[in-house]
Write an enzyme that holds these catalytic residues in place. Sequence first.
Site, PDB file in Angstrom:
ATOM      1  N   CYS A 109       0.805  -1.236   0.000  1.00  0.00           N
ATOM      2  CA  CYS A 109       0.000   0.000   0.000  1.00  0.00           C
ATOM      3  C   CYS A 109       0.837   1.286   0.000  1.00  0.00           C
ATOM      4  O   CYS A 109       0.564   2.219  -0.770  1.00  0.00           O
ATOM      5  CB  CYS A 109      -0.942  -0.008   1.195  1.00  0.00           C
TER       6      CYS A 109
ATOM      7  N   HIS B 223      -3.150   6.211   4.876  1.00  0.00           N
ATOM      8  CA  HIS B 223      -1.728   6.419   5.150  1.00  0.00           C
ATOM      9  C   HIS B 223      -1.314   7.808   4.661  1.00  0.00           C
ATOM     10  O   HIS B 223      -1.862   8.329   3.690  1.00  0.00           O
ATOM     11  CB  HIS B 223      -0.870   5.431   4.346  1.00  0.00           C
TER      12      HIS B 223
END
Length: 348
Positions: free
Chosen positions: A131, A244
């Site tokens: 990711c 994130h």
Amino acid sequence: MSEQKIRIAILGATGAVGTELISLLEERNFPVASLKLLASPRSAGQKIPFRGASLIVEAVEENSFRDIDLVLASAGGSTSKKWATAIVKAGAVMIDNSSAFRMDLSVPLVVPEINPEAITQHQGIIANPNCTTILMGIAVYPLHQIQPVERIIVATYQSASGAGARAMEEVKVQSRAILEGKEPQAEILPYPLAFNLFPHNSPLNDRGYCQEEMKMVNETRKIFSAPRIRISATCVRVPVLRAHSETINLEFNAPFDLEKAQNILSTAPGVRLVEDWQRNYFPMPIEASGQDDVLVGRIRQDISHPNCLELWLSGDQIRKGAALNAIQIAELLVEKKCLKPQKIAVSV
Ligand code: A2P
């Protein structure tokens, strides 16, 4: 998109990414002929809604992949390794969200905005990158195409979702405990994450880099086809639920015009420029959550080096960092008519 309808299985359907895969198939009107939901025996019998129907989760077993064209796997590396041969032998293509096959030379590692052409090389398995790597690549590649990046220094601020649905729940439970004056308990993550942060807990190598940091190095090199690009990453878990953030320093071989960089990123695929310098308003995980685009902003000239730019991003870890990227790969496979593997994978 073609009229071809696809028989799909989701391996890890009850997890954070699996759940998002199901909603994305629905939301993006993917041509689904049938959908099979697979997980561990713990979840067998659970009901999950899909397009007005109620689908029953099945425990994965040897015959699960019969009459399936596409498997979207997000149940961890060991589960992917365990079932890859059965999936490929059944004639299905596996888009694998785990790290099990990402660095395998015979497995394309794909971010559709960066290297869509790689999917045509698949031999039954296509890997979805890590990711943090996907989010960084989306922001960096458009600049790298114009003027090659020589070195990247990146620090990440990673949400609990990266460790799965149970880690997200753990942070909520810990937060409640702390607010009630109780001791927070950590079971999924090694330490309490609520009101705290810590360096990423993946295994460390002998140079002191953790696995997550080395994924950013090695996977970026593979996706960019840039084996010599120098990258150093510091990955940190923060008490955020599902997006994130990253601070990225890019070094080029000559100065990169700041305004040009802002212009490039304002139209780059998968990027939304979020910069309001008057209000000190830039990407935030709370605003990136649930969004398809990676929010990029705070693009600055590095005052310590004429050839370097600084930038900041936030991106939904579950969506573009995982499930959305996998669905985009699936859409490409349909569009390019690449769903039948050319030959049986040799590496599984
Ligand atoms: P289950 O819910 O039955 O444990 P997350 O990354 O959010 O933790 O989700 C992991 C997903 O992988 C879940 O759907 C989980 O199912 C599934 N899973 C974990 N271990 C296995 C296994 N050994 N076999 C099949 N599915 C598994």
